[in-house]
Design an enzyme around this catalytic site. Structure first.
Site, short mmCIF file in Angstrom:
data_model
loop_
_atom_site.label_atom_id
_atom_site.label_comp_id
_atom_site.label_asym_id
_atom_site.label_seq_id
_atom_site.Cartn_x
_atom_site.Cartn_y
_atom_site.Cartn_z
N HIS A 118 -13.28 -46.53 56.81
CA HIS A 118 -12.28 -46.22 55.80
C HIS A 118 -10.95 -46.83 56.25
CE1 HIS A 118 -11.95 -42.65 58.58
NE2 HIS A 118 -10.68 -43.02 58.51
P1 TYD Z 1 -15.03 -38.36 58.75
O1 TYD Z 1 -13.92 -38.91 57.94
O2 TYD Z 1 -16.43 -38.59 58.27
O3 TYD Z 1 -14.92 -38.84 60.27
P2 TYD Z 1 -14.90 -40.35 60.86
O4 TYD Z 1 -13.67 -41.02 60.32
O5 TYD Z 1 -14.83 -40.16 62.36
O6 TYD Z 1 -16.15 -41.05 60.45
O7 TYD Z 1 -14.77 -36.80 58.91
C1 TYD Z 1 -15.82 -35.88 59.20
C2 TYD Z 1 -15.52 -34.57 58.50
O8 TYD Z 1 -14.37 -33.94 59.09
C3 TYD Z 1 -15.22 -34.74 57.02
O9 TYD Z 1 -15.82 -33.68 56.33
C4 TYD Z 1 -13.71 -34.61 56.94
C5 TYD Z 1 -13.40 -33.67 58.09
N1 TYD Z 1 -12.08 -33.82 58.70
C6 TYD Z 1 -11.19 -32.76 58.66
O10 TYD Z 1 -11.47 -31.69 58.08
N2 TYD Z 1 -9.98 -32.89 59.26
C7 TYD Z 1 -9.62 -34.02 59.92
O11 TYD Z 1 -8.49 -34.10 60.47
C8 TYD Z 1 -10.54 -35.13 59.95
C9 TYD Z 1 -10.18 -36.43 60.64
C10 TYD Z 1 -11.76 -34.97 59.32
#
Ligand code: TYD
Length: 133
Positions: free
Chosen positions: A50
Site C-alpha cells: 500500500h
Molecule cells: P495491514 O495494513 O494489513 O499491515 P501491513 O501493512 O503490515 O501489511 O494491517 C493489519 C491489520 O492491523 C489491519 O486490520 C489494520 C490493522 N492496523 C491497526 O489497527 N492499526 C495500525 O496502526 C496498523 C498499522 C494496522
C-alpha cells in the site's frame, strides 16, 4: 534522486549494551503519534502493499533482516534493512512492500499520525493513476 532515504540513529554503546533514540523533531523530522511493530513474521509472507496519502513513517529492523521495496509509480527500488541504527523513511505516496523477513525479524515503525484506513491507497492501479497526477 533515490527513493531510499535512511536516517542514521546514533547508538550510545558501552559495556552494558546499546541505547538508541528516536526523538520527534530532533533526529526525525515529524511528530510521533503512533508506534507499531511486527513480530512472528514469515519469510514467504510479504506485507505492506500500500501507499499512504499523508502519513510519514520510519521503519527500523530492530532484530534480523528483511527487504523493502519502495515504488513512486515510476521507479522501484529495493533495500535490505538489517541494522537497528538505520531508519528507513517511508514518505507519503510511496508504495511499499516488505519481503523476505528473517524468522527472528522484529520490525518497528514510527508514524506521524493515528491509524486511519482512509489514508491508505491499497489498490496498485489506483496508486499508479494517482502517481501520474
Ligand atoms: P495491514 O495494513 O494489513 O499491515 P501491513 O501493512 O503490515 O501489511 O494491517 C493489519 C491489520 O492491523 C489491519 O486490520 C489494520 C490493522 N492496523 C491497526 O489497527 N492499526 C495500525 O496502526 C496498523 C498499522 C494496522
Amino acid at each position: 534522486m533515490s527513493l531510499i532515504k535512511f536516517i542514521e540513529l546514533n547508538q550510545r554503546g558501552d559495556e552494558r549494551g546499546y541505547l538508541t533514540v528516536i526523538e520527534a523533531q530532533n533526529n526525525i523530522p515529524f511528530n510521533i503519534k503512533r508506534v507499531y511493530f511486527l513480530t512472528s513474521l514469515s519469510p514467504d509472507l510479504p506485507r505492506g502493499f500500500h501507499a499512504h496519502k499523508e502519513l510519514e513513517q520510519l521503519a527500523v529492523c530492530l532484530v534480523g533482516s528483511c527487504k523493502v521495496m519502495l515504488d513512486n509509480g515510476k521507479v522501484k527500488e529495493w533495500v535490505t534493512l538489517d541494522s537497528p541504527s538505520k531508519a528507513l523513511r517511508i514518505e507519503p505516496r510511496i508504495w511499499h512492500e516488505m519481503h523476505d523477513f528473517s524468522k527472528d525479524c522484529v520490525f518497528l515503525v514510527v508514524a506521524s499520525d493515528f491509524y486511519d484506513e482512509t489514508d491508505y491507497i491499497r489498490d496498485y492501479q489506483l496508486f499508479l493513476e494517482q502517481a501520474k497526477q
